[in-house]
Scaffold this active site. Structure first.
Site, PDB file in Angstrom:
ATOM      1  N   GLU A 199     -10.671   6.777   4.641  1.00 16.39           N
ATOM      2  CA  GLU A 199      -9.640   6.182   5.480  1.00 16.39           C
ATOM      3  C   GLU A 199      -9.692   6.722   6.908  1.00 16.39           C
ATOM      4  O   GLU A 199     -10.785   6.946   7.453  1.00 16.39           O
ATOM      5  CB  GLU A 199      -8.269   6.380   4.818  1.00 16.39           C
ATOM      6  CG  GLU A 199      -8.197   5.783   3.409  1.00 16.39           C
ATOM      7  CD  GLU A 199      -6.792   5.691   2.860  1.00 16.39           C
ATOM      8  OE1 GLU A 199      -6.590   6.020   1.688  1.00 16.39           O
ATOM      9  OE2 GLU A 199      -5.884   5.276   3.598  1.00 16.39           O
TER      10      GLU A 199
ATOM     11  N   ASP B 216       0.867  -1.175   0.000  1.00 16.06           N
ATOM     12  CA  ASP B 216       0.000   0.000   0.000  1.00 16.06           C
ATOM     13  C   ASP B 216       0.910   1.233   0.000  1.00 16.06           C
ATOM     14  O   ASP B 216       2.132   1.141   0.133  1.00 16.06           O
ATOM     15  CB  ASP B 216      -0.937  -0.048   1.225  1.00 16.06           C
ATOM     16  CG  ASP B 216      -2.168   0.823   1.042  1.00 16.06           C
ATOM     17  OD1 ASP B 216      -3.179   0.582   1.704  1.00 16.06           O
ATOM     18  OD2 ASP B 216      -2.115   1.758   0.200  1.00 16.06           O
TER      19      ASP B 216
HETATM   20  C1  GLC Z   1      -4.459   4.272   0.088  1.00 11.67           C
HETATM   21  C2  GLC Z   1      -5.326   3.099   0.467  1.00 11.67           C
HETATM   22  C3  GLC Z   1      -5.440   2.056  -0.605  1.00 11.67           C
HETATM   23  C4  GLC Z   1      -5.308   2.692  -1.975  1.00 11.67           C
HETATM   24  C5  GLC Z   1      -3.905   3.251  -2.083  1.00 11.67           C
HETATM   25  C6  GLC Z   1      -3.679   3.959  -3.419  1.00 11.67           C
HETATM   26  O1  GLC Z   1      -3.704   4.693   1.200  1.00 11.67           O
HETATM   27  O2  GLC Z   1      -5.008   2.426   1.681  1.00 11.67           O
HETATM   28  O3  GLC Z   1      -6.718   1.424  -0.428  1.00 11.67           O
HETATM   29  O4  GLC Z   1      -5.521   1.726  -2.980  1.00 11.67           O
HETATM   30  O5  GLC Z   1      -3.586   4.145  -1.034  1.00 11.67           O
HETATM   31  O6  GLC Z   1      -4.463   5.110  -3.508  1.00 11.67           O
END
Ligand code: GLC
Length: 685
Positions: free
Chosen positions: A481, A292
């Site tokens: 988030e 991530d």
């Molecule tokens: C974010 C998220 C993830 C996402 C990634 C790219 O922090 O946790 O779900 O796909 O970054 O945007």
């Protein structure tokens, strides 16, 4: 020039060894091995590196310089508001990749989690918490299929979706990204989503790569804290949080994203047992694992973190801005044999296999013919159906369905005329925002389409116009988030004071009130439910607000069933089906509808031969004959579950419900028997 050269080889059937990887007729494995055998360490590590579009320069020079294998658009990171701007960006970056020594195409990833939600004008579907309430896997697959089309139209090859979180604590800001609290429900919808995105073959036209995320137990952290720690047994981890990944892998999901969160104190990004022993070896996952957003960096000293995470099983690193440092460190780690070349080769094989399966080597550039499908009516109609089927009727004293003919409707609350609030987070921007963020139909506009704008009085204040009925829209402003986490003591589990004031004003005006709740999770309703004549959970429905009025005005019935247990108060959280807790406000799976049997129509009702229910037309009472003797008790409640009368079985064999004493409306009769419960709805008209 290069393609002509290639064509001559292929036509002549003279595929020299070095060119096997360019031969579409060769097996995927032969192509992978042939290419891998020619790659330098620099080219291999480049394939394992993903950078954010904003950090590689407008022309993407870094792609060629560092042999980058992937680019992403972070939430809201767009080249512009037109499809053309996306197509131009993608083709420009892809040309850089194709111009490298071996011409390995890029794979471009984006968070298209409820439609191509970065793209202005794309259709935006209900977030997963609402899709879970549809219990309609075929529909969820169709939503993903349309998303794939509207993503491919911009050139993107890969969506970081579906989210396979099983959110167990609604304090979590990402509750709405999961399909629900039940592993079975999430597994069913995960399989449907992967099939929708990838179809049954990545090589099919307009298939895009799916990404099951976030591995694993992202929805099981203590207090629902985002990126927190899941302190759970391996049995619970497997039975609840790992469970949906079996279905995604069964459906050949091509990528998995590691979770920021920890399991019993160990960061998932560095957990070799989970990423390699379980996911790859035990479960047979053959795609690639991506980290991530700078998730590797969270493990500590960057170089050590890289060693730990790559050796644990991360195959591609999402390093939006520090990709050069990542490449430098990993190169050094391989040269000093802290990371083996066999681990690098395994990661690169997994990545190349997906790129060959996607057909990127043969067809690296955007298919311009799809642009007109973006946001088209047929796509919006599917989203409208998804909105309809995601709605859950929590209470109705008979005020619904609304009449279309001449009804004067008061539409109250600023959220009633706000596409941004309807869409929630991950909509045009990462966090989402209220306001007119993209084309769509607000609830207010949808009501006007049904009854005519002349019959709609809209107010965003506590000044309430006169009307026959009020549709009051309340709920949450957008978040994504951790920004959406509700820590203890925070009052965001309750509707805002301004929303409550509008409800109070409508109630004071004496207008029957339908409350529509726009939220990314169950919020505390116990004191609101009594004020409302009807209560509808609409979740985060997206751009097609007319899906809501389709049901409010009775063109369609409610079919949605709760994807989460609804807590009575925040002290009950976490509360989930089967966890032994009881007395929620609404149970997992609860959902009312318009259908009910009129008392006068109940004749010889014998649902299980355990008893006979029949009306006494004269006294307007309802008799329940306990012929089998195993009726324990009978309760009469309102549709919202408020108890009206309880009848314990006395020695007499018949129980009489005094319907004649009740106001008109729809009621629930629940008969508890020795072998179960029967509930049916009756209308006192
Ligand atoms: C974010 C998220 C993830 C996402 C990634 C790219 O922090 O946790 O779900 O796909 O970054 O945007």
């Amino acid at each position: 020039m290069r393609n002509t050269f290639l064509a001559l080889f292929l036509i002549g059937g003279l595929t020299s060894f070095g060119q096997v990887y360019l031969d579409p007729n060769a097996s995927i494995d032969d192509r992978v091995e042939n290419l891998l055998s020619q790659m330098t360490l620099e080219e291999k590590i480049g394939q394992m590196t993903q950078a954010e579009r904003g950090s590689i320069g407008g022309q993407g020079d870094s792609i060629k310089q560092y042999y980058l294998g992937s680019i992403l658009s972070a939430g809201g990171s767009s080249p512009g508001t037109t499809v053309a701007s996306w197509i131009e960006m993608y083709n420009t970056f892809q040309a850089q990749a194709m111009d490298t020594r071996l011409g390995i195409p890029l794979i471009y990833g984006i968070d298209a989690v409820h439609g191509n939600n970065n793209l202005f004008g794309a259709v935006i579907f209900p977030h997963n918490i609402g899709l879970g309430c549809t219990r309609n896997a075929e529909l969820v697959e169709e939503c993903a299929r349309i998303t794939a089309l509207e993503v491919a139209a911009t050139g993107m090859d890969w969506t970081f979706s579906p989210c396979l979180a099983v959110p167990r604590n609604e304090r979590w800001g990402r509750t709405y990204e999961g399909f629900g609290e039940s592993p079975d429900l999430v597994a069913t919808m995960a399989e449907a989503s992967v099939l929708g995105y990838q179809s049954d073959s990545l090589g099919n036209e307009n298939s895009i790569l799916a990404c099951a995320k976030h591995f694993v137990a992202d929805g099981g952290t203590q207090n629902g804290s985002d990126q927190g720690n899941a302190v759970i047994s391996e049995t619970e981890l497997r039975n609840i949080h790992l469970f949906p990944y079996y279905d995604a892998i069964e459906q050949n999901v091509g990528s998995v994203m590691a979770s920021f969160s920890s399991w019993n104190g160990d960061k998932c990004h560095g957990n070799g047992y989970l990423l390699t022993d379980v996911l790859k070896n035990e479960m047979g996952f053959e795609g690639f694992v991506i980290s991530d957003w700078m998730g590797i960096n969270q493990l500590g000293d960057f170089k050590s973190a890289i060693a730990q995470s790559i050796n644990a099983g991360i195959d591609m690193a999402m390093q939006p801005n520090d990709y050069i440092d990542f490449i430098t460190h990993l190169t050094a780690l391989v040269n000093e044999e802290t990371v083996s070349m066999s681990r690098i080769d395994d990661a690169v094989r997994r990545i190349l296999r997906i790129k060959f399966q996607l057909g990127l080597f043969e067809d690296p550039y955007v298919d311009n013919s799809l642009a007109d499908t973006i946001g088209c009516v047929s796509h919006r109609n599917v989203a409208r159906q998804a909105v309809r089927e995601s709605l859950v009727l929590l209470k109705n004293n008979g005020v619904l369905p609304l009449s279309k003919d001449g009804t004067r409707v008061v539409v109250a609350g600023s959220k009633a005329d706000d596409i941004g609030v309807q869409c929630g987070g991950w909509s045009i921007s990462w966090q989402g925002s209220s306001g007119d963020i993209t084309p769509g139909t607000t609830i207010k506009e949808a009501v006007e389409e049904v009854v005519g704008s002349e019959n709609v009085s809209y107010t965003a204040s506590t000044s309430i116009p006169s009307g026959d009925v009020a549709v009051v829209v309340v709920g949450e402003f957008p978040y994504a988030e951790g920004a959406g986490d509700i820590p203890y003591g925070d009052d965001r589990f309750y509707i805002s004071n301004s929303d409550q004031q509008i409800i109070d004003a409508v109630q004071s005006a004496g207008i029957p009130m339908v409350v529509v709740l726009l939220s990314g999770r169950p919020i505390m309703l116990e004191y609101l439910i009594d004020d409302a004549d009807a209560m509808v959970a609409a979740w985060l429905p997206g751009t097609e607000g007319n899906g809501i009025t389709d049901v409010l005005f009775g063109d369609y019935d409610f079919t949605g069933k709760l994807s989460h247990t609804w807590p009575r108060d925040e002290d009950m959280v976490p509360i989930n089906e089967g966890d032994g807790s009881n007395d929620p406000l609404f149970a997992y799976g609860f959902g009312l509808d318009y259908s009910a049997t009129a008392v006068s129509e109940i004749a010889q009702y014998e649902p299980g031969n355990a008893f006979r229910v029949y009306p006494n037309p004269v006294a307007e009472n309802l008799y329940i004959d306990n012929e089998s003797g195993n009726v324990i008790d009978v309760s009469l409640t309102s549709l919202a579950g408020e108890l009206i009368a309880q009848f314990d079985r006395t020695n007499s064999n018949s129980i009489q419900i005094p319907m004649n004493e009740l106001p008109k409306g729809i009621y629930l009769v629940t008969i508890r028997k020795g072998n179960g419960i029967t509930t049916f709805k009756i209308i006192k008209d």
